[in-house]
Structure formats: C-alpha cells, structure tokens
Enzyme design. Sequence first.
Site, PDB file in Angstrom:
ATOM      1  N   PHE A  59       1.289   6.772   7.824  1.00  0.00           N
ATOM      2  CA  PHE A  59       0.913   5.772   8.834  1.00  0.00           C
ATOM      3  C   PHE A  59      -0.398   6.189   9.518  1.00  0.00           C
ATOM      4  O   PHE A  59      -0.597   7.362   9.807  1.00  0.00           O
ATOM      5  CB  PHE A  59       2.044   5.686   9.857  1.00  0.00           C
ATOM      6  CG  PHE A  59       1.960   4.517  10.787  1.00  0.00           C
ATOM      7  CD1 PHE A  59       2.357   3.256  10.389  1.00  0.00           C
ATOM      8  CD2 PHE A  59       1.474   4.691  12.074  1.00  0.00           C
ATOM      9  CE1 PHE A  59       2.284   2.176  11.268  1.00  0.00           C
ATOM     10  CE2 PHE A  59       1.394   3.618  12.946  1.00  0.00           C
ATOM     11  CZ  PHE A  59       1.799   2.352  12.537  1.00  0.00           C
TER      12      PHE A  59
ATOM     13  N   ASP B 112       8.194  12.217  10.849  1.00  0.00           N
ATOM     14  CA  ASP B 112       8.088  10.955  11.572  1.00  0.00           C
ATOM     15  C   ASP B 112       9.219  10.049  11.085  1.00  0.00           C
ATOM     16  O   ASP B 112       9.248   9.658   9.911  1.00  0.00           O
ATOM     17  CB  ASP B 112       6.718  10.315  11.333  1.00  0.00           C
ATOM     18  CG  ASP B 112       6.494   9.122  12.254  1.00  0.00           C
ATOM     19  OD1 ASP B 112       7.482   8.443  12.599  1.00  0.00           O
ATOM     20  OD2 ASP B 112       5.327   8.867  12.614  1.00  0.00           O
TER      21      ASP B 112
ATOM     22  N   TYR C  44      11.460   1.065  18.994  1.00  0.00           N
ATOM     23  CA  TYR C  44      11.312  -0.400  19.075  1.00  0.00           C
ATOM     24  C   TYR C  44      11.453  -1.091  17.728  1.00  0.00           C
ATOM     25  O   TYR C  44      11.374  -2.303  17.647  1.00  0.00           O
ATOM     26  CB  TYR C  44       9.980  -0.801  19.724  1.00  0.00           C
ATOM     27  CG  TYR C  44       8.740  -0.170  19.117  1.00  0.00           C
ATOM     28  CD1 TYR C  44       8.222  -0.636  17.926  1.00  0.00           C
ATOM     29  CD2 TYR C  44       8.088   0.867  19.765  1.00  0.00           C
ATOM     30  CE1 TYR C  44       7.088  -0.073  17.374  1.00  0.00           C
ATOM     31  CE2 TYR C  44       6.951   1.448  19.230  1.00  0.00           C
ATOM     32  CZ  TYR C  44       6.458   0.977  18.030  1.00  0.00           C
ATOM     33  OH  TYR C  44       5.341   1.548  17.481  1.00  0.00           O
ATOM     34  N   LYS C  45      11.662  -0.304  16.654  1.00  0.00           N
ATOM     35  CA  LYS C  45      11.830  -0.900  15.327  1.00  0.00           C
ATOM     36  C   LYS C  45      13.328  -1.126  15.111  1.00  0.00           C
ATOM     37  O   LYS C  45      13.906  -2.003  15.732  1.00  0.00           O
ATOM     38  CB  LYS C  45      11.168   0.001  14.292  1.00  0.00           C
ATOM     39  CG  LYS C  45       9.647   0.028  14.490  1.00  0.00           C
ATOM     40  CD  LYS C  45       8.917   1.029  13.647  1.00  0.00           C
ATOM     41  CE  LYS C  45       7.408   0.882  13.870  1.00  0.00           C
ATOM     42  NZ  LYS C  45       6.637   2.001  13.333  1.00  0.00           N
TER      43      LYS C  45
ATOM     44  N   ARG D 288       5.649  -6.984   3.457  1.00  0.00           N
ATOM     45  CA  ARG D 288       6.867  -6.190   3.695  1.00  0.00           C
ATOM     46  C   ARG D 288       8.004  -7.106   4.126  1.00  0.00           C
ATOM     47  O   ARG D 288       7.856  -7.912   5.050  1.00  0.00           O
ATOM     48  CB  ARG D 288       6.629  -5.161   4.812  1.00  0.00           C
ATOM     49  CG  ARG D 288       5.628  -4.105   4.468  1.00  0.00           C
ATOM     50  CD  ARG D 288       5.642  -2.990   5.509  1.00  0.00           C
ATOM     51  NE  ARG D 288       5.478  -3.487   6.876  1.00  0.00           N
ATOM     52  CZ  ARG D 288       5.458  -2.701   7.950  1.00  0.00           C
ATOM     53  NH1 ARG D 288       5.631  -1.392   7.812  1.00  0.00           N
ATOM     54  NH2 ARG D 288       5.283  -3.196   9.155  1.00  0.00           N
TER      55      ARG D 288
HETATM   56  C1  LIG Z   1       5.419   2.348  13.957  1.00  0.00           C
HETATM   57  C2  LIG Z   1       5.006   3.743  13.638  1.00  0.00           C
HETATM   58  C3  LIG Z   1       4.308   4.513  14.581  1.00  0.00           C
HETATM   59  C4  LIG Z   1       3.896   3.896  15.891  1.00  0.00           C
HETATM   60  O1  LIG Z   1       3.461   4.812  16.818  1.00  0.00           O
HETATM   61  P1  LIG Z   1       3.257   4.306  18.337  1.00  0.00           P
HETATM   62  O2  LIG Z   1       2.714   5.482  19.019  1.00  0.00           O
HETATM   63  O3  LIG Z   1       4.593   3.849  18.816  1.00  0.00           O
HETATM   64  O4  LIG Z   1       2.335   3.147  18.302  1.00  0.00           O
HETATM   65  C5  LIG Z   1       4.005   5.812  14.250  1.00  0.00           C
HETATM   66  N1  LIG Z   1       4.324   6.335  13.046  1.00  0.00           N
HETATM   67  C6  LIG Z   1       4.989   5.604  12.109  1.00  0.00           C
HETATM   68  C7  LIG Z   1       5.337   6.205  10.803  1.00  0.00           C
HETATM   69  C8  LIG Z   1       5.326   4.284  12.383  1.00  0.00           C
HETATM   70  O5  LIG Z   1       5.958   3.546  11.466  1.00  0.00           O
END
Ligand SMILES: *Cc1c(COP(=O)(O)O)cnc(C)c1O
Length: 409
Positions: A125, A194, A219-220, A369
């Site tokens: 990411f 992560d 939040y996911k 997706r």
């Molecule tokens: C959604 C996501 C993030 C988001 O990070 P934020 O700091 O909450 O914006 C980070 N890493 C991964 C792998 C994600 O899928």
Amino acid sequence: VAGLRRADAEALDAADPLAAFRERFVDADEDARYLDGNSLGRLPVATRARLREAVEAWGEQLVGGWEAWIDAPTRIGNELAEGVLGAGPGEVLVGDSTTVNLYKLCAAVLDAEGPRRLVTDRGNFPTDRYVLEGLAAARGLELRLVERPEDLGSALDAPALAVLSHVAYRSGALADLPGLSALARERGARVVWDLSHSAGAVPVDLRAAGAELAVGCTYKYLNGGPGAPAFLYVARELQAALRSPIWGWFAQADQFRMERDYEPVDGIGRFGAGTPPILALAAVQEGVRITAQAGMAAIRAKSVALTELIVALHDAWLAPLGFALGSPREPERRGSHVAVRHPEAWSICRALIERAKVVPDFRGPDSIRLGVAPLYTRFTDVWDALDRLRALVERGEHRLVAPGASRVT
Ligand SMILES: *Cc1c(COP(=O)(O)O)cnc(C)c1O
C-alpha cells in the site's frame, strides 16, 4: 462451488449462519450493491445510539468524563486483541492512524536496534512505502523493494526491518504470516505487519504466528467509521525495549505529575502520544464487538464462500468479456476481496457506480476490487452485482461515462 443461478445464491443466503448480522447494519439504499466494505465498512445500527450517548456524556460530564475515558485505547485494544487479533491483554493499543502507527513502530525499532535495511514489497500500500521512503531519507538507510512478500528472504542478507501487508490491497493475496514471521526471526530481521485488509476479515492469530509488531485500520472490515482510529500491536516481550519516537504525555508514567522528565509507562501504553479521540473510539468499540460476536471462524468461512462465488461468476460471465482474474484462484491464498482486471476498468467502475448502483472500487492500472464483508454482504448481493456488471459491459454502457477522474477512486 454452488450453481450459478440466482436461486442458488438465494439458497446460500437462506443457509447462512451469519444472515442475522446484516440487520445490525444501516442500509440506506436497498437497491444498491455495496462491495466496498474493504475500503469503508457500513455503519452498525448500535453505533448510532452509542455515538449519541458518547456525545451526551461529553455534554453532561465535561472534564469529569476523563476518569472513565482515559483508558479507552487500552480497553478497546484488549477487546480487539482477544476477539479479532489473537493477541494477549496489554498488547494492542487503539489510536492515531495506521500511517502514524506504522511510523512509530518502525522508528522505535530503528532507534532501539540501530540502522537496518528497510524492506517492503513493490505491491504494498502506498502509505506503507511512503513511511519507509521517509525513514530511509531521514536516516540514510537503504530501502529494498522485493517483488512479493514471499521474496522477503532475498533481502535478509543484512539486518533488516520489513513492512508487509497480510492481505495485499490490490490483488487480495494473503501472505504467510506465521511462515514469514518465522523466517524473519531466524534471520534476525523484524517485521511490522499491516493488517488493514485482514483485521475483521481473515483470522489473525498474532501470538500463535509469532508476530512481533503490527498495525491496522478499524474503518474497513471492523466498521469503525470514516477515519476511525487505528491499532498497533507490540508483543509483550518486545515492549520494554522499544520507545515511540513521539514523546507524548499520554505515554508518560505518572502523566498528571506534569513536571517530570519523560519516562514512558511500562506496557503498550508507551506507544500512545496525545489525547485519544473518545467519540471515535466509541464507534470502534461497537465495530469490534459485533465482529467478535460473529467470530472470526464464521466470518472467514463465509468470506471464502462469497469470494468463491465471485471467482465462479467471473469465469462464467466476465472472462468471455475480456476480464482476467487479478486475485489468487486458491481461496486459502486470498483475503476478502477479489480483483477483476480489464483494460477499461476505470470507466467500467465509474459506470457501475453511476448507472448500475454497484459500488466496488478501482485500483490502477486496471483492477476493479469486489470486496465482501461477511457480516452484511449477501450471496445475492454478489450475484446481482456481477449480473449488473456483465450486462453493463455487454451493452457497452461504460463507454458512456464522462471521462476525467474524480478525486477519490
Ligand atoms: C487502508 C490502508 C491503510 C490506510 O492508512 P491510514 O493511515 O488509515 O490512511 C494503510 N495500509 C494499508 C495496507 C491499508 O489497506
């Protein structure tokens, strides 16, 4: 795999042990087919009342409320640890964003253990790569990009700190968390996992996997709300040796004695920084509770069945229209979304949203997706979404959307 008629999907819904959970989420448009819970989860009905209560408590209690609020990051961390992450009490803290937590844990390792090669995979990411790029630039470290998480071993010929996603955000590929954690330990490397795309969707057993460090979103799949505070995990054995690079008063021993030099508390609280967002934490707690009640084993079983249906419908309906599967075909190698690839993926995705009330998302260069959240995604939602998708592409409707990217895809 079930048959491919809508009646088959209806039968799967009728037999679904998690079916009752769907009513516990707000569905503001019953005709829409929401397949983007991997980006932003739905609102649990209970969270509405809970937020109202939290706001009332603010109004009534004012500063007196802190007596009850102050431990929320560790209390909710413990619920998340037990119900979702397979971690022990005192190993998970909720607060800050995933990006900030990732920075804190990576910097803590480098500060405690000295310079190391930074490692991640090319498909990770963006924010994960940016945090590492920033650390590499600030500290003069090498950043090594491997092709896939499985290639980690090739970068461990020097002391290393790796950041790996448990589930890849684009393809949905599931990394071998226990295997790669063991490999890293053997080779003297640290890994920060992560879990943003696995927490609440894929069973994660951090302790059993021998994982030492992790971060992730709420939040996911955990349905904590837009921008909900993230979590971090530090295995108990490692906590005393590490310090957050941000010396904040919420990590300070004897916080309210104010005039003392900085000395972080023992335990996971030392990775806190500033005042925690109490209203947002209330919503996270509701999301975590509903997930823990359903149980990760049941969630995973339904997730696999839902993604298997997507793969089967892709093969039957989409492949003949020029689509290719962008996710692993074996269910044990993928998380809770399936990517389908097409040269015109961007306009197809826009058309789905604007003209067919199907909400997936687009990830460049060519992936759509399709995310399934077992607490509220029905088999018929998947069937209807894929049916609308094939009809739209057959009719060439995606060629009718106005060009030009929106700010958020
Ligand atoms: C959604 C996501 C993030 C988001 O990070 P934020 O700091 O909450 O914006 C980070 N890493 C991964 C792998 C994600 O899928």
